[in-house]
Design a protein around this motif. Structure first.
Motif, short mmCIF file in Angstrom:
data_model
loop_
_atom_site.label_atom_id
_atom_site.label_comp_id
_atom_site.label_asym_id
_atom_site.label_seq_id
_atom_site.Cartn_x
_atom_site.Cartn_y
_atom_site.Cartn_z
N GLY A 313 52.79 16.53 15.99
CA GLY A 313 52.94 17.03 17.42
C GLY A 313 51.36 17.26 17.93
O GLY A 313 51.24 17.69 19.27
N GLN A 315 48.78 15.34 18.24
CA GLN A 315 48.30 14.08 19.45
C GLN A 315 48.95 14.24 20.76
O GLN A 315 48.61 14.19 21.81
CB GLN A 315 48.62 12.50 19.02
CG GLN A 315 47.70 12.35 17.70
CD GLN A 315 47.43 10.87 17.41
OE1 GLN A 315 48.15 10.16 18.19
NE2 GLN A 315 46.72 10.63 16.45
N THR A 316 50.31 14.77 20.71
CA THR A 316 51.28 14.89 21.99
C THR A 316 50.56 16.18 22.38
O THR A 316 50.40 16.13 23.79
CB THR A 316 52.59 15.33 21.47
OG1 THR A 316 53.19 14.13 20.81
CG2 THR A 316 53.54 15.57 22.88
N PHE A 317 50.26 17.12 21.80
CA PHE A 317 49.14 18.35 22.44
C PHE A 317 48.20 18.04 23.05
O PHE A 317 47.85 18.45 24.18
CB PHE A 317 49.05 19.33 21.37
CG PHE A 317 48.54 20.68 21.62
CD1 PHE A 317 49.53 21.74 22.39
CD2 PHE A 317 47.35 20.59 21.53
CE1 PHE A 317 48.74 22.78 22.80
CE2 PHE A 317 46.40 21.75 21.96
CZ PHE A 317 47.28 23.02 22.55
N THR A 318 47.37 17.11 22.46
CA THR A 318 46.11 16.62 23.14
C THR A 318 46.13 15.66 24.23
O THR A 318 45.39 15.87 25.16
CB THR A 318 45.23 16.02 22.16
OG1 THR A 318 45.87 14.74 21.63
CG2 THR A 318 44.85 16.89 21.14
N HIS A 319 47.29 14.88 24.49
CA HIS A 319 47.71 14.36 25.43
C HIS A 319 47.98 15.13 26.74
O HIS A 319 47.95 14.62 27.92
CB HIS A 319 48.99 13.27 25.13
CG HIS A 319 48.33 12.12 24.55
ND1 HIS A 319 48.40 11.88 23.31
CD2 HIS A 319 47.65 10.84 24.99
CE1 HIS A 319 48.12 10.68 22.81
NE2 HIS A 319 47.65 10.01 23.97
N LEU A 320 48.31 16.25 26.55
CA LEU A 320 48.87 17.38 27.69
C LEU A 320 47.71 17.91 28.36
O LEU A 320 47.50 18.65 29.23
CB LEU A 320 49.73 18.43 27.20
CG LEU A 320 51.06 17.63 26.66
CD1 LEU A 320 51.96 18.92 26.28
CD2 LEU A 320 51.95 16.91 27.74
N LYS A 362 41.74 9.93 30.70
CA LYS A 362 42.42 10.18 29.17
C LYS A 362 41.53 10.15 28.36
O LYS A 362 40.11 9.54 28.17
CB LYS A 362 43.17 8.66 29.03
CG LYS A 362 44.29 8.29 30.23
CD LYS A 362 45.03 6.97 29.80
CE LYS A 362 45.82 6.75 30.79
NZ LYS A 362 46.96 7.99 30.72
N GLU A 364 41.81 9.62 25.20
CA GLU A 364 41.63 8.26 24.26
C GLU A 364 40.60 7.42 24.56
O GLU A 364 40.36 6.60 23.91
CB GLU A 364 43.10 7.92 23.96
CG GLU A 364 43.72 7.25 25.19
CD GLU A 364 44.70 8.40 25.86
OE1 GLU A 364 45.59 7.76 26.42
OE2 GLU A 364 44.38 9.68 25.73
#
Length: 839
Positions: A313, A315-320, A362, A364
């Motif tokens: 979770g 990476q999902t957290f960082t995408h937010l 982004k 990334e």
């Protein structure tokens, strides 16, 4: 509860307005002292950018923002997990140290005080109880924090750097790098590192080619001046033949080093193509001004990174993460503007000349020196530290609830938990984190963890990648701590993907050994060829070694080759020749004996004791045949028979010759009818002489065999490339006694024959005996030095040749004239001719 303070450039004595950067409320609070989330530069002029655009502008290290996210993510998971701390919420308070001790001390005091007021140990409310402190990525920050936190026995979780030193040594040994450069930050910490590392390298036969101190600076106005003072260090690294540099430093050291490398191009200095080895404290994290700087100097670097895994979770957290994602995040606006080189709002002149941030950029897309989507080792430590504190608290509540059950099912009130209580439980807990790793602490309160051996790849477009090529397990047995796959490593482009060498001089290849150079470190040496009889089978051997007794060096002296067995064989040319000669002489002797038996009644056969003649011929036949005992692989029986049979039958032959010689001599002395000698003459005297001479030799041989008999033996020292199979004579004195007695009989026979040499021609067999004994003595006198000077199977060949040649001399000189008369001149084989006197 969360207050976001305005950011202003200040160098006043009160840094607190810029310390409170992130605060989250909770029943229990984890304090975090983060190193250099931001620089603040005042009155700054850098490169060609106008000064007015930089005055008061913060310069950040965006990559450190991941540590904030890791802590926020961990606390979020803990608070959402009912199985860890039910009815208890964690909060955290993040403060910035700015790499200075002054700021660190004030930040620590702030954690220990009521919010916004530095009054240690005084609380004006019952919320936000400080339960533990997570130290910064810098060891100096953690050490400064511990000065105050230790007074209140507040747990602080910091990594142990000493375990990595041994890993670096194992890495150097793995690639045989014995000549390396050392770079250490120019402070007390760097000095202690050198005091520890230099002796450790020396103990493991590794030398330091040079030592360079990396400038330490906190503000950019100091940086250029300090770096220019250290440009000679760059020349030192360039001129050294050490291709490996071990760097000890932390994030500020990296930024100092990158600035030095950046300025090198303006000083017309060549690029620095080396292998950089770094510890886990180091991170390739650039500040915003270094975004476009070329980082390929560090391409192929090897680091020991704290083992990290990817929590579910994250990476999902960082995408937010967005500038608007959380109003309580006091860092995100500055991080976003510095990372993406844009501005979210204009205040105090900031953002001039920049584009406006959309807020949808982004993460990334950022280069690896600015932000990594995967959790780094430092962030993973922060994440695990938060979980360790939570599990320790859970253990405290679980332990207390067993002794005290409260009516309300709320467990023990959190106000009763003190920070010092965590120490006992932290040292004993063991848990699996959300990434699947098991964590526990050792008896010293240190986190038991492995390190990843990381290969860093720097690309021209500014992107970065890390590749795990091995691991370091400090708990592994000695010598097995490091596990690395060298084939996966990508080296700096200057090495053309060939494993670099880093030595004081070239390798000493097999066949040579290292010879120390005077007034040089022990890693510097000359190469000397191995002495005769010794080898070196590996590169860079300190000394050549001797082969085992059953081996010998090859021509290049690079390996030991098994020795061949050496003995006089029937199948080799020398053995075939000697065997043929022995059989030939035996056949001739048999023919002579047969001829004498056929013409036994003729005067020439009957003259001078016919029976002694038969004994002499038989003994000569046995002498020739005895040489066959010397050919072939020595065995127990053949060793016993060789010398004894030869010496005995040869003694019989010499005794018979002596008997014949004395008989001839006495025959002419006793010519008068009334001579007493004539009465004593006869077959009995000759037989007595032959028998007694032989018995003496037989007695010597019997004594020899009963005391120290010959036996099969091996000689591995006489010849370098052969193992000699031989018969050990057992007792050298007895062997020489046997030969000495044979020599005595030969000398007596020669003397007697010499005295009888002028007797009448027809009867003068003594003259032929004299010639035969001269040949015999000459052969055996030559045999002694030849026997002593030869080795191996040629010793046996010399003795066989002596036996055959001396026996042939006796056979030819004594029986040759007689056979000539018997076979070719039978007219002379009559009594009248034999008794004719000399006129």
């Amino acid at each position: 509860m969360c207050r976001r303070n305005s950011i202003s450039c200040t160098t006043t004595d009160d840094p607190l307005p810029i310390l409170h950067k992130f605060y989250q409320a909770g029943d229990l609070v984890i304090g975090v002292i983060v190193s250099q989330l931001f620089f603040f530069y005042c009155n700054l002029t850098f490169m060609e950018k106008p000064a007015e655009t930089l005055v008061g502008e913060p310069i950040s290290v965006p990559k450190n923002y991941q540590h904030v996210l890791a802590l926020a993510f961990a606390v979020k998971q803990i608070n959402e997990n009912p199985h860890i701390l039910s009815n208890i919420s964690l909060g955290f308070h993040i403060l910035n140290s700015y790499y200075t001790a002054k700021m660190t001390f004030k930040a620590t005091l702030n954690l220990l005080s009521t919010r916004h007021r530095i009054v240690p140990n005084y609380k004006c409310h019952d919320q936000n109880l400080l339960i533990a402190v997570i130290g910064g990525c810098l060891s100096e920050t953690s050490a400064n924090t511990a000065i105050f936190s230790a007074i209140w026995k507040i747990p602080q979780m910091v990594p142990n750097e000493a375990q990595q030193y041994k890993g670096v040594v194992r890495l150097l040994q793995h690639f045989r790098w014995t000549w390396i450069g050392l770079c250490a930050v120019d402070d007390d910490k760097g000095q202690r590192f050198l005091q520890t590392m230099v002796p450790m390298l020396s103990q493991n036969l590794i030398c330091d080619a040079f030592i360079v101190r990396i400038a330490k600076w906190n503000y950019v106005e100091q940086a250029i001046e300090v770096i220019l003072q250290h440009w000679k260090s760059y020349n030192t690294a360039i001129e050294s033949n050490a291709n490996v540099i071990f760097v000890y430093g932390e994030a500020p050291s990296f930024q100092s080093l990158t600035l030095l490398l950046f300025l090198a191009s303006f000083l017309d200095l060549p690029p620095l193509g080396k292998v950089w080895i770094i510890t886990s404290h180091w991170d390739f994290a650039s500040h915003s001004l270094q975004k476009m700087w070329d980082m390929q100097t560090f391409h192929g670097s090897i680091s020991f990174s704290v083992h990290s895994n990817q929590p579910l979770g994250f990476q999902t957290f960082t995408h937010l993460v967005k500038p608007r994602w959380d109003k309580e995040d006091g860092f995100i606006q500055d991080f976003w503007e510095q990372a993406f080189n844009c501005f979210l709002k204009i205040s105090n002149g900031r953002g001039q000349g920049k584009e406006t941030c959309s807020g949808d950029e982004k993460l990334e897309n950022l280069p690896g020196t600015f932000f990594e989507m995967e959790m780094t080792g430092h962030s993973y430590n922060v994440y695990n530290s938060a979980y360790a504190i939570a599990h320790a608290l859970h253990a405290i509540y679980d332990s207390s609830s067993k002794h005290k059950r409260m009516v309300k099912r709320e467990g023990l009130a959190h106000q009763n938990v003190q920070s010092w209580q965590l120490h006992q439980f932290l040292s004993s807990i063991s848990f699996n984190n959300n990434a699947g790793d098991t964590l526990h602490f050792n008896e010293n309160g240190e986190l038991v963890t492995q390190f990843d051996v990381t290969n860093w790849l720097m690309f021209p477009n500014g992107s970065m990648a890390r590749l795990t090529v091995g691991s370091l397990d400090p708990q592994a047995p000695a010598g097995q701590e490091l596990n690395i796959d060298g084939d996966q490593i990508t080296w700096h482009t200057s090495f053309n993907q060939v494993v670099p060498t880093s030595m004081c001089n070239n390798h000493c290849y097999p066949g040579h050994s290292r010879k120390k150079k005077e007034r040089e470190q022990f890693c510097c040496y000359d190469c000397a060829p191995c002495p005769e009889g010794m080898i070196s089978h590996m590169k860079d051997m300190d000394a050549c070694i001797k082969c085992l007794d059953d081996q010998y060096p090859n021509k290049k002296q690079t390996q030991c080759v098994p020795k061949d067995l050496s003995y006089l064989s029937y199948t080799e040319y020398l053995g075939i020749i000697l065997t043929s000669l022995a059989i030939s002489f035996s056949f001739i002797t048999t023919l002579v004996l047969g001829t004498f038996l056929r013409d036994k009644d003729t005067p020439i056969v009957k003259a001078n004791n016919r029976s002694i003649t038969y004994v002499l011929l038989t003994s000569l036949l046995l002498c020739f045949l005895s040489t066959l005992l010397f050919i072939g692989q020595p065995g127990k029986v053949t060793c016993l028979l060789r010398q004894t049979v030869f010496s005995t039958v040869f003694c019989v032959a010499l005794s018979s010759i002596l008997a014949k010689t004395i008989t001839v001599l006495l025959a002419f002395v006793a010519t008068k009818p009334d001579s007493r000698m004539r009465k004593r003459m006869g077959k009995g005297l000759a037989n007595s002489i032959a028998l007694s001479g032989s018995l003496i030799q037989a007695a010597i041989c019997t004594l020899w065999l009963s005391m120290t008999p010959p036996f099969p033996d091996v000689d591995v020292h006489s010849l370098d490339d052969k193992i000699i199979l031989e018969c050990n004579e057992g007792s050298a004195p007895m062997f020489y006694c046997v030969l000495g007695y044979l020599g005595f009989l030969a000398a007596v026979s020669l003397t007697v024959a010499f005295l009888a040499r002028k007797l009448p021609d027809a009867f003068n067999e003594a003259k032929f005996i004299t010639f035969s004994m001269l040949v015999f003595c000459s052969v055996w006198l030559s045999f002694v030095p030849a026997y002593l000077s030869t080795k191996g199977k040629y010793v046996v060949a010399v003795e066989i040749f002596a036996i055959l040649s001396s026996g042939a001399g006796l056979l030819g000189c004594i029986f040759g004239p007689k056979c000539y008369i018997i076979v070719l001149r039978p007219d002379l084989n009559n009594k009248e001719h034999l008794i004719r006197k000399k006129n």
